[in-house]
Design a protein around this motif. Sequence first.
Motif, PDB file in Angstrom:
ATOM      1  N   GLY A 117      42.413 -30.954  47.083  1.00 46.21           N
ATOM      2  CA  GLY A 117      42.365 -31.740  45.853  1.00 46.21           C
ATOM      3  C   GLY A 117      41.013 -32.370  45.553  1.00 46.21           C
ATOM      4  N   PHE A 163      35.004 -19.415  47.247  1.00 52.70           N
ATOM      5  CA  PHE A 163      34.822 -20.773  46.709  1.00 52.70           C
ATOM      6  C   PHE A 163      35.618 -21.865  47.407  1.00 52.70           C
ATOM      7  N   ARG A 189      48.431 -29.533  41.228  1.00 59.29           N
ATOM      8  CA  ARG A 189      47.112 -29.813  40.671  1.00 59.29           C
ATOM      9  C   ARG A 189      47.214 -30.136  39.175  1.00 59.29           C
ATOM     10  N   VAL A 213      37.580 -15.407  43.633  1.00 57.39           N
ATOM     11  CA  VAL A 213      38.663 -15.435  44.621  1.00 57.39           C
ATOM     12  C   VAL A 213      38.402 -16.571  45.609  1.00 57.39           C
ATOM     13  N   GLU A 214      39.478 -16.995  46.247  1.00 57.80           N
ATOM     14  CA  GLU A 214      39.397 -18.141  47.157  1.00 57.80           C
ATOM     15  C   GLU A 214      38.324 -17.986  48.229  1.00 57.80           C
ATOM     16  N   ASP A 272      38.997 -30.088  40.995  1.00 58.56           N
ATOM     17  CA  ASP A 272      40.052 -29.745  40.051  1.00 58.56           C
ATOM     18  C   ASP A 272      39.530 -28.624  39.144  1.00 58.56           C
ATOM     19  N   SER A 273      40.261 -28.325  38.108  1.00 61.67           N
ATOM     20  CA  SER A 273      39.876 -27.181  37.281  1.00 61.67           C
ATOM     21  C   SER A 273      38.522 -27.398  36.595  1.00 61.67           C
ATOM     22  N   MET A 274      38.266 -28.654  36.171  1.00 59.32           N
ATOM     23  CA  MET A 274      36.976 -28.908  35.503  1.00 59.32           C
ATOM     24  C   MET A 274      35.825 -28.752  36.494  1.00 59.32           C
ATOM     25  N   VAL A 287      51.081 -25.301  44.636  1.00 58.11           N
ATOM     26  CA  VAL A 287      49.766 -25.965  44.683  1.00 58.11           C
ATOM     27  C   VAL A 287      49.188 -26.087  43.269  1.00 58.11           C
ATOM     28  N   PHE A 336      35.716 -26.784  38.942  1.00 54.12           N
ATOM     29  CA  PHE A 336      35.520 -25.353  39.178  1.00 54.12           C
ATOM     30  C   PHE A 336      34.675 -24.731  38.056  1.00 54.12           C
ATOM     31  N   PHE A 372      39.625 -27.014  47.140  1.00 56.65           N
ATOM     32  CA  PHE A 372      40.695 -26.959  46.133  1.00 56.65           C
ATOM     33  C   PHE A 372      42.029 -27.375  46.742  1.00 56.65           C
ATOM     34  N   LYS A 373      42.318 -26.831  47.896  1.00 55.38           N
ATOM     35  CA  LYS A 373      43.606 -27.107  48.527  1.00 55.38           C
ATOM     36  C   LYS A 373      43.761 -28.591  48.826  1.00 55.38           C
ATOM     37  N   ARG A 380      48.494 -33.585  38.694  1.00 49.00           N
ATOM     38  CA  ARG A 380      47.506 -34.605  39.078  1.00 49.00           C
ATOM     39  C   ARG A 380      46.376 -34.681  38.054  1.00 49.00           C
ATOM     40  N   THR A 381      45.860 -33.518  37.653  1.00 49.85           N
ATOM     41  CA  THR A 381      44.677 -33.542  36.780  1.00 49.85           C
ATOM     42  C   THR A 381      45.026 -33.922  35.338  1.00 49.85           C
ATOM     43  N   ASN A 425      44.806 -20.504  45.261  1.00 50.42           N
ATOM     44  CA  ASN A 425      44.643 -21.956  45.194  1.00 50.42           C
ATOM     45  C   ASN A 425      43.513 -22.350  44.250  1.00 50.42           C
ATOM     46  N   LEU A 426      42.834 -21.359  43.668  1.00 50.49           N
ATOM     47  CA  LEU A 426      41.772 -21.676  42.711  1.00 50.49           C
ATOM     48  C   LEU A 426      42.391 -21.974  41.355  1.00 50.49           C
ATOM     49  N   PRO A 427      41.868 -22.969  40.643  1.00 51.88           N
ATOM     50  CA  PRO A 427      42.383 -23.205  39.292  1.00 51.88           C
ATOM     51  C   PRO A 427      41.918 -22.089  38.360  1.00 51.88           C
ATOM     52  N   PRO A 428      42.638 -21.866  37.266  1.00 52.65           N
ATOM     53  CA  PRO A 428      42.217 -20.804  36.350  1.00 52.65           C
ATOM     54  C   PRO A 428      40.982 -21.216  35.563  1.00 52.65           C
ATOM     55  N   LEU A 429      40.217 -20.227  35.131  1.00 52.88           N
ATOM     56  CA  LEU A 429      39.068 -20.483  34.270  1.00 52.88           C
ATOM     57  C   LEU A 429      39.421 -20.034  32.854  1.00 52.88           C
TER      58      LEU A 429
END
Lengths: 328, 88
Positions: B37, B69, A313, B65-66, B40-42, A309, B44, B34-35, A316-317, A146-150
């Motif tokens: 919302g 975080f 995301r 890993v989840e 978001d990616s930024m 998920v 993170f 994260f789950k 949405r983003t 569920n973590l977004p990629p970096l």
Amino acid sequence: MNEHMKRPFNKDILVITDLETECNQIISMLRHNVTERLHRFGAVVGISGGIDSSLTLALATRAFGPERVLGIMLPEKDSSNESAILAQKLADKFGIQAITENITGALEGFGCYSRRDEAVKRVFPEYDPATYKMKIGVKSSGLYTNLPPLFSLTIVDSKGNESSRRLPAAEFKQIEASSNFKQRCRMSMLYYHAERLHYAVIGTPNKHEVEQGFFVKYGDGGADVMPIGHLYKDQVYQLARYLDVPQEIIDRTPTTDTYTAEQTQEEFFYQMPFRQMDLLWYAFEKGYEPDEVAPVMELTPEQVKSVFVNFERKQRTTEYLRLAPIRE
Amino acid sequence: MTIDKTLIERKVVEYIGKNTHIDLQMLTPQTLLFKEGIFDSMAFVLLIDFIEETFGIKPGDEDLVEENFESIDSITRYIGKKTEIDVT
């Protein structure tokens, strides 16, 4: 689609059974939009030698005739030579006029390369754009969490040795913002020719690019019509084969052609092969249950849930990219 | 300044307040950032920068890993583990 009308999920669910009808519908809608709604005489298409712009050009040629379609190649100093060769082959095949507008000078004027390289050097002080190549991409290990990629930055020296580091936010945003000058310069040039000829700019993004936000706002997202914006990537290939797009273009791995080091779109953004992504996105969009999708995709229901998920995301983003200016 | 669990948690919450639009009153230490919302990616990317700059930790690929975080609790535990501060 109504819940009880859904077809059982299967790997052939995106096969277009009547390609001729699908093509004719797109062509008819394109003609209607350009001539009747926008009151333009023809089409300008930026051609890169990639599958999406090639299909778009093929459709535009069918819609308006070759004499009312202008294909424009827009290389810059980081572009691969293969792109120009394939784009020219495409233009020859469909009998349209194609011109080349090299945008390197404009990009130098904007400081596209120097601003990008300045950020790269902050991460890798040894980076010298004269001797190193560079690219940024996501790590695919994050796909089923569920973590977004970096994003990571990779530099490649003249001997082919690669070094990668995670990109801090400031450097990531600077590299992204400076690279986006490329798509925005291309858009400006396409509109120059479209206005000169009283044509419309035909955008080339496919469904994934539009919905996952893999485009630059007011760059490749800046167009009058996007005739393949509803097509999954596999469907783009199905129609391209039907319309006889040159085989070399069909066989080419989709690349970003944005950074100096070679990089596929999968590495840069999508994190999974197109066929897998098409099916999973379809399942996500149509509300299939992970339990039904998982065995077909050879994944666990948990993995499918995580992919959904991630898709949610991304949608949405990236909504910001799809929004027109807010006027209230 | 002594760093302890409360300080780590306070700094993480401050970070969330600055980088999201969430009402902090709505958050619990177990809220799934994260789950649900909130991140978001930024956010993170910025969170990793924040952890590096504030606590001198450089998260390796294996750390991303989840379980490290997903919530304020897990971020606090992760920072504690990396800085060898008892956060139990």
